[in-house]
Structure formats: structure tokens, C-alpha cells
Design an enzyme around this catalytic site. Structure first.
Site, PDB file in Angstrom:
ATOM      1  CE  LYS A 143       4.145 -19.023  19.384  1.00 41.99           C
ATOM      2  NZ  LYS A 143       4.022 -18.867  20.849  1.00 41.99           N
ATOM      3  CD  GLU A 185      12.918 -22.532  27.336  1.00 40.59           C
ATOM      4  OE1 GLU A 185      11.945 -23.326  27.429  1.00 40.59           O
ATOM      5  OE2 GLU A 185      12.780 -21.286  27.322  1.00 40.59           O
ATOM      6  CE  LYS A 227       8.681 -24.645  19.934  1.00 45.51           C
ATOM      7  NZ  LYS A 227       9.303 -23.367  20.166  1.00 45.51           N
ATOM      8  CD  GLU A 237       0.836 -20.033  22.925  1.00 49.18           C
ATOM      9  OE1 GLU A 237       1.809 -19.899  22.178  1.00 49.18           O
ATOM     10  OE2 GLU A 237       0.721 -19.454  23.999  1.00 49.18           O
ATOM     11  NE  ARG A 241       4.059 -22.921  19.676  1.00 51.64           N
ATOM     12  CZ  ARG A 241       4.679 -22.603  18.541  1.00 51.64           C
ATOM     13  NH1 ARG A 241       4.058 -22.729  17.392  1.00 51.64           N
ATOM     14  NH2 ARG A 241       5.920 -22.159  18.542  1.00 51.64           N
ATOM     15  CG  ASN A 245       3.467 -20.376  26.872  1.00 52.65           C
ATOM     16  OD1 ASN A 245       4.502 -20.162  26.254  1.00 52.65           O
ATOM     17  ND2 ASN A 245       2.278 -20.053  26.419  1.00 52.65           N
ATOM     18  CG  HIS A 248       7.898 -19.651  29.222  1.00 55.09           C
ATOM     19  ND1 HIS A 248       8.363 -20.888  29.610  1.00 55.09           N
ATOM     20  CD2 HIS A 248       8.713 -19.254  28.218  1.00 55.09           C
ATOM     21  CE1 HIS A 248       9.403 -21.216  28.849  1.00 55.09           C
ATOM     22  NE2 HIS A 248       9.645 -20.239  27.999  1.00 55.09           N
ATOM     23  CG  HIS A 252       7.519 -14.501  29.277  1.00 55.50           C
ATOM     24  ND1 HIS A 252       6.524 -15.102  28.543  1.00 55.50           N
ATOM     25  CD2 HIS A 252       8.679 -14.849  28.682  1.00 55.50           C
ATOM     26  CE1 HIS A 252       7.060 -15.783  27.547  1.00 55.50           C
ATOM     27  NE2 HIS A 252       8.379 -15.653  27.607  1.00 55.50           N
ATOM     28  CG  HIS A 265      14.085 -17.120  27.745  1.00 54.87           C
ATOM     29  ND1 HIS A 265      12.929 -16.443  28.052  1.00 54.87           N
ATOM     30  CD2 HIS A 265      13.710 -18.359  27.339  1.00 54.87           C
ATOM     31  CE1 HIS A 265      11.895 -17.236  27.824  1.00 54.87           C
ATOM     32  NE2 HIS A 265      12.337 -18.404  27.386  1.00 54.87           N
TER      33      HIS A 265
HETATM   34  N1  LIG Z   1      10.643 -18.163  18.167  1.00 55.15           N
HETATM   35  C1  LIG Z   1      10.464 -18.845  19.277  1.00 55.15           C
HETATM   36  O1  LIG Z   1       9.619 -19.756  19.339  1.00 55.15           O
HETATM   37  C2  LIG Z   1      11.318 -18.528  20.453  1.00 55.15           C
HETATM   38  C3  LIG Z   1      11.354 -19.395  21.549  1.00 55.15           C
HETATM   39  C4  LIG Z   1      12.204 -19.095  22.614  1.00 55.15           C
HETATM   40  C5  LIG Z   1      12.996 -17.959  22.576  1.00 55.15           C
HETATM   41  N2  LIG Z   1      12.920 -17.126  21.510  1.00 55.15           N
HETATM   42  C6  LIG Z   1      13.760 -15.913  21.426  1.00 55.15           C
HETATM   43  O2  LIG Z   1      15.126 -16.301  21.408  1.00 55.15           O
HETATM   44  C7  LIG Z   1      15.914 -15.213  21.897  1.00 55.15           C
HETATM   45  C8  LIG Z   1      16.990 -15.745  22.807  1.00 55.15           C
HETATM   46  O3  LIG Z   1      17.812 -16.616  22.069  1.00 55.15           O
HETATM   47  P1  LIG Z   1      19.263 -17.048  22.601  1.00 55.15           P
HETATM   48  O4  LIG Z   1      19.179 -17.413  24.012  1.00 55.15           O
HETATM   49  O5  LIG Z   1      19.771 -18.021  21.611  1.00 55.15           O
HETATM   50  O6  LIG Z   1      20.066 -15.678  22.577  1.00 55.15           O
HETATM   51  P2  LIG Z   1      20.996 -14.946  21.505  1.00 55.15           P
HETATM   52  O7  LIG Z   1      20.571 -15.224  20.129  1.00 55.15           O
HETATM   53  O8  LIG Z   1      21.065 -13.537  21.938  1.00 55.15           O
HETATM   54  O9  LIG Z   1      22.401 -15.643  21.743  1.00 55.15           O
HETATM   55  C9  LIG Z   1      23.034 -15.500  22.969  1.00 55.15           C
HETATM   56  C10 LIG Z   1      24.492 -15.069  22.809  1.00 55.15           C
HETATM   57  O10 LIG Z   1      25.255 -16.183  22.379  1.00 55.15           O
HETATM   58  C11 LIG Z   1      26.078 -15.824  21.259  1.00 55.15           C
HETATM   59  N3  LIG Z   1      26.245 -17.054  20.467  1.00 55.15           N
HETATM   60  C12 LIG Z   1      25.345 -17.645  19.675  1.00 55.15           C
HETATM   61  N4  LIG Z   1      25.816 -18.819  19.226  1.00 55.15           N
HETATM   62  C13 LIG Z   1      27.063 -18.953  19.748  1.00 55.15           C
HETATM   63  C14 LIG Z   1      28.051 -19.962  19.672  1.00 55.15           C
HETATM   64  N5  LIG Z   1      27.842 -21.096  18.990  1.00 55.15           N
HETATM   65  N6  LIG Z   1      29.208 -19.776  20.343  1.00 55.15           N
HETATM   66  C15 LIG Z   1      29.401 -18.648  21.069  1.00 55.15           C
HETATM   67  N7  LIG Z   1      28.513 -17.673  21.208  1.00 55.15           N
HETATM   68  C16 LIG Z   1      27.349 -17.829  20.533  1.00 55.15           C
HETATM   69  C17 LIG Z   1      25.333 -14.716  20.605  1.00 55.15           C
HETATM   70  O11 LIG Z   1      26.214 -13.910  19.871  1.00 55.15           O
HETATM   71  C18 LIG Z   1      24.719 -13.980  21.785  1.00 55.15           C
HETATM   72  O12 LIG Z   1      25.641 -13.068  22.321  1.00 55.15           O
HETATM   73  C19 LIG Z   1      14.966 -14.269  22.583  1.00 55.15           C
HETATM   74  O13 LIG Z   1      14.828 -13.097  21.805  1.00 55.15           O
HETATM   75  C20 LIG Z   1      13.653 -15.029  22.621  1.00 55.15           C
HETATM   76  O14 LIG Z   1      12.519 -14.189  22.522  1.00 55.15           O
HETATM   77  C21 LIG Z   1      12.108 -17.401  20.455  1.00 55.15           C
HETATM   78 ZN   LIG Z   2      11.319 -20.171  26.775  1.00 53.28          ZN
END
Ligand SMILES: NC(=O)c1ccc[n+]([C@@H]2O[C@H](COP(=O)([O-])OP(=O)(O)OC[C@H]3O[C@@H](n4cnc5c(N)ncnc54)[C@H](O)[C@@H]3O)[C@@H](O)[C@H]2O)c1
Ligand SMILES: [Zn+2]
Length: 363
Positions: A143, A185, A227, A237, A241, A245, A248, A252, A265
Site C-alpha cells: 500500500k 503495532e 503481515k 482487503e 487483511r 486493522n 484501528h 484512526h 499513530h
Molecule cells: N502503507 C502502509 O501499509 C502503512 C501502514 C501503516 C502506516 N502507514 C503510514 O506510515 C506513516 C507513519 O510512519 P512513521 O511512524 O514511520 O512516521 P515518519 O515516517 O513520519 O517517521 C517518524 C519520524 O522519525 C524520523 N525518523 C525516521 N527514521 C529515523 C531514524 N532511524 N532515526 C531517527 N529518526 C528517524 C522521521 O524523520 C520522522 O520525523 C503514516 O503516514 C501512515 O499513514 C502506512
Molecule cells: Zn497501524
């Protein structure tokens, strides 16, 4: 301790992915991608922060040109960033035979992934996830997408990454709160599919926070297996799948009513899991001691932002707007024991109101 990386394969309708997980996998990125016959014309896309922290090592492993850097953070997960990426790809001479390597958290992964899915109608994508959330969740399953001003993840595609390289050592720099966000998660995977994983997180919390590779890497592997298994059986889904959720539906809604500013999140999902467990107990589907085990584990992982000021009516409204409403029915995943779930679709508003009240929200 250097152990051999673990390989997991995902077979989904839109393509296959190979996931490699292990400490130091990032340092072997070039060799691993060569072994999978990934084009040697690789364009790395990351964020300035992540590249400052880990770029030197990864550049050595991946070789080649300077990366394309785009800012990360939820507010940059939009079409403007995608457009900037397209421009940079054209300037860098990317073509249908190029491979895009996304290095970052879920925001970078989703945004760059969407660019890869659509640039020239789709080019090869590789994920190198750098947050725990991205390592156990967003980099797997295909996704990809971005937010619109009117809502989250409203534009997207299914685009399986050819390869996902998961190096837990990259998490050494991750702030504790971000790390915890991903950990919820992991707890979710325990709740939906593995009591063993749940127990391991419960009894090794300290070692996990210390990012002890002996505990952390196996927890990531187990999460990814769950996963990958679900996605291989149901990429789009249609049914199964949905278990991903878990937590969630309410999660959400909490994120949405607080405009994605209050909760990371995973923190919102933690509340969502508590709500789902409460609902399950009130229906006699889950034993109270199982709910307590979940509540204890969530408390043990650290404090959550408050919910007391959030009006139940707003949260209910956000829930009914959610994408998980299909043909007007809310499909709600509940755990019936730690490690097993069922879906119910007859949750009444009154029932939800009570659950949210017990969670501490405002009537
Ligand atoms: N595609 C999917 O199936 C799916 C599933 C769950 C979540 N998501 C999406 O993922 C996003 C959230 O991802 P996230 O929680 O990784 O947030 P993010 O990508 O915003 O990262 C969080 C913070 O950590 C920092 N960061 C990243 N790696 C780092 C590292 N190794 N060391 C220090 N800082 C670091 C980033 O700069 C950022 O400020 C949401 O937009 C959500 O919708 C997608
Ligand atoms: Zn999630």
C-alpha cells in the site's frame, strides 16, 4: 553478534516481494539488491534528517549518486512532495529500467512508493524502512499513497516493493516515542496472531527498549511474518487483511479528531486496542484476564496522551466516515483471545458510546 539475515517472501496479486531482516542488512544493501537482479541504476530517495544520520553507511552500501532528499513528517505526505520527486527523477535521468530506493519511515515509504507506482506507470521499488513502524508495517504489503488536504491516505495505489531491507540497527537513532509507536503495532500482531509474540514483548520490555538485538530482531521478524502471511492471502482487503486493522477503527478516529497532532499513530492504536478488547469482553467474546493482560502491557510500554477532553460524539462521527465502513456497515475486528480474532459487523452506536466512555472520553 552477527547472524544471518532472515528471508520472508510475499506473494501478492500485484507482485512479489522479498524481505530481508537482520542487523547489518543495510550495509549489505548493494550485494542483496544485486542478488535480486535489481537494476544497478538506483535512485535513492530519503529525508535530510535520515540521510544525515544513516546516509554515510547506506551510501557506501548502495554506491552511486547523491540521493534525492525530500522533507518527511506527516504534513509533507502530499502530492506536492510526489511532484517534487517526479521532477527530481526526470532530472536524474530515471527511466523504466531504474529502481527507486526509499530510505525512511512510513511517510517517506508511502510518498516515494506512490511516486514509484506512478512514475512512467510504475518503476521498481525497494524499501529500506528506518522506523520500527515502517519495519513491521508500512514497508510490507504494497500500500502506497499520500494525503489530500481533505483527508488522510485518500490517494494511493498497490505497488509491491521488489525488495524490503530491514536493518534493526537503523533504529538505534530513533527517538523513544517513535520507537514506542511502532511497538504498539508489534503488540497488535501479538493480539491478532501470536500469543508467543505478545508474551515475549511483555516479558522483555526492557531489553526491547534497549534495542537488544537478541529480542528486537526476532520480534520484528515475527511481526513481518504475520503481515506477509496476511497480505499474501488477501492483498486487497477482501476479508482477512482486515484483521490488520485491529485497534484501528477507534485509533484512526482518535487521530482524526485530534487532527493528527496529538498521537503518534501507534499511540492511537493502543487506545483502539483497549477499546476493541473492552467491547469484546462486554460481548462475552474475550476473557477479562486477557483484556487485563493487554491493558497491563500497554501501561508498561509507557504513558499515552490523554483522551479525557475528546467528545464521544466527535469520535463516533469520525468512525462512521472511516474507509472501513463498507456499504454502511462498520467492520469491527475484535480479539477473542490473545492471538485470535473475529470480525463483527453489528456494533451499535450505543455500544460504542459505552466503550468510549469507559476509555475515559467525554460524554
Ligand atoms: N502503507 C502502509 O501499509 C502503512 C501502514 C501503516 C502506516 N502507514 C503510514 O506510515 C506513516 C507513519 O510512519 P512513521 O511512524 O514511520 O512516521 P515518519 O515516517 O513520519 O517517521 C517518524 C519520524 O522519525 C524520523 N525518523 C525516521 N527514521 C529515523 C531514524 N532511524 N532515526 C531517527 N529518526 C528517524 C522521521 O524523520 C520522522 O520525523 C503514516 O503516514 C501512515 O499513514 C502506512
Ligand atoms: Zn497501524
Amino acid at each position: 553478534m552477527v547472524s544471518e539475515p532472515v528471508r520472508i517472501d510475499v506473494h501478492a496479486g500485484s507482485g512479489a516481494s522479498t524481505i530481508w531482516i537482520g542487523d547489518g542488512v543495510g550495509d549489505r544493501a548493494g550485494t542483496l539488491l544485486d542478488a535480486h537482479h535489481i537494476s544497478s541504476r538506483r535512485l535513492v530517495i530519503s529525508s535530510p534528517l535520515i540521510w544525515r544520520l544513516h546516509g554515510e553507511r547506506l551510501a557506501r552500501a548502495l554506491g552511486g549518486a547523491d540521493p534525492i532528499l525530500v522533507p518527511d513528517g506527516e504534513r509533507f505526505k502530499n502530492l506536492q512532495s510526489v511532484s517534487k520527486i517526479y521532477d527530481a527523477l526526470v532530472r536524474a535521468g530515471a527511466d523504466r529500467g531504474s529502481a527507486i530506493v526509499a530510505v525512511g519511515g512510513g511517510v517517506i515509504g508511502d510518498t516515494v512508493g506512490f511516486a514509484a507506482a506512478t512514475f512512467l506507470r510504475g518503476v521498481t521499488l525497494v524499501h529500506v524502512p528506518t522506523t520500527l513502524l515502517a519495519q513491521v508495517d508500512s514497508s510490507i504489503g504494497g500500500k502506497v499513497g499520500v494525503n489530500l488536504p481533505l483527508g488522510k491516505n485518500l490517494v494511493g495505489a498497490f505497488h509491491q516493493p521488489a525488495v524490503v531491507l530491514i536493518d534493526p540497527l537503523l533504529l538505534s537513532t530513533l527517538p523513544r516515542r517513535e520507537f514506542r509507536s511502532g511497538l504498539y503495532e508489534v503488540v497488535k500482531y501479538g493480539m491478532i496472531a501470536s500469543r508467543d509474540l505478545f508474551d515475549r514483548v511483555s516479558s522483555n520490555t526492557k531489553a526491547i527498549f534497549a534495542r537488544d538485538p537478541r529480542v528486537l530482531a526476532p520480534a520484528i521478524v515475527e511481526s513481518c511474518r504475520i503481515k506477509a502471511d496476511v497480505v499474501s492471502k488477501d492483498e486487497r482487503e477482501g476479508g482477512l487483511r482486515r484483521i490488520l486493522n485491529y485497534g484501528h477503527t477507534v485509533g484512526h478516529a482518535l487521530e482524526s479528531v485530534t487532527k493528527y497532532r496529538r498521537f503518534r499513530h501507534g499511540e492511537a492504536i493502543a487506545y483502539g486496542m483497549l477499546a476493541a478488547a473492552d467491547l469484546a469482553v462486554s460481548r462475552g467474546a474475550l476473557a477479562e484476564r486477557e483484556r487485563q493482560a493487554l491493558a497491563r502491557l500497554i501501561a508498561q510500554l509507557g504513558p499515552l496522551p490523554p483522551v479525557v477532553d475528546l467528545p464521544i460524539a466527535d469520535v463516533l462521527e469520525a468512525m462512521t466516515r472511516d474507509k472501513k465502513v463498507v456499504d454502511g456497515t462498520l467492520h469491527f475486528v475484535i480479539a477473542i483471545q490473545i492471538g485470535a480474532t473475529m470480525t463483527i459487523d453489528d456494533v451499535t452506536e450505543e455500544e460504542m458510546r459505552e466503550v468510549l466512555a469507559r476509555l475515559g472520553l467525554t460524554r
